[in-house]
Design a protein around this motif. Structure first.
Motif: not given
Ligand SMILES: [Zn+2]
Length: 251
Positions: A22-37
């Protein structure tokens, strides 16, 4: 709270249709920080899917350059990337797919201290490396920082996936599962070979667990998923936490 503009609502409409996101989950994704090693075979689908899914800030680390023998499976790179640093080549492709995502290319070899700092400044780490030494260092950093880790590995026709979450008291860590830090049984694809789409299967499974976790959907912690591409079979094994683990017992 990050607001999604009309373009973002359209771009992510197939996510927003999912009630679990939903919109709330997509907003969480847009605020998220991921590190790919690792920006190789596993890192390729992870990088492509995390960028296209709208994970707001993504760091991708690799100190290697793109070689011709990589292009059989490292699909984030193309013939025009030959000789370029993999992290920069991957970052450009990710920005091309989704300019709304802030991508940082880390092109130096990361020591344990820097890995710990990076694990602490990201919400999730994806281990897409190809050797035991890096996997154990990434695991130590994630346990120390209390940051969840999505671990993947692939060689020949077989691969594995596991999610570890130090915030969950019942969660094992990578070291609980593989206490031996030697190189036995492991090796880069240069030594053993690897089926081209095998890394796509495992990397895509890593991306599924990462997007779920960052969107607020509980991942399946404490299970090892094994995929045998030759037999076409999946298996899952419950992995208990080791109370005597040298890395996470004191957590
Ligand atoms: Zn452990």
């Amino acid at each position: 709270m990050t607001e999604l503009n009309d373009q973002a609502l359209l771009r992510y409409s197939r996510h927003i249709l999912l009630p679990e996101i939903d919109i709330a989950g997509q907003q969480r994704l847009s605020r998220a920080r991921a590190l790919i090693v690792g920006a190789g075979g596993l890192g390729s689908p992870v990088a492509l899917y995390l960028a296209s899914a709208g994970v707001g800030r993504i760091s991708i680390a690799d100190d290697d350059v793109v070689e011709l023998s990589n292009l059989q499976r490292q699909i984030v790179h193309d013939s025009g990337s030959l000789g370029r640093l993999k992290a920069e080549s991957a970052a450009d492709r990710m920005r091309g797919i989704n300019p709304e995502v802030a991508v940082t290319a880390l092109t130096r070899r990361l020591g344990l201290a820097e890995l710990e700092q990076l694990a602490a400044s990201h919400d999730l780490v994806l281990d897409c490396s190809d050797n035991f030494a890096t996997r154990h260092a990434v695991n130590r950093a994630c346990v120390a920082a209390g940051t969840p880790l999505v671990s993947g590995a692939a060689v020949r026709f077989s691969g594995q996936l596991a999610v570890f979450d130090p915030r969950d008291a019942a969660s094992p860590c990578y070291h609980c599962l593989f206490p031996d830090e030697g190189e036995a049984g492991d090796g880069p694809c240069a030594t053993f070979g690897v089926l081209s789409p095998l890394v796509g299967v495992i990397g895509s499974l890593q991306a599924v667990e990462a997007v779920k976790l960052l969107a607020g959907i509980a991942p399946r912690v404490g299970w090892l998923t094994l995929y045998d591409g030759l037999a076409g079979e999946f298996r899952q094994i419950k992995v208990p936490r080791d109370p005597g683990c040298g890395v996470c017992a004191a957590r």
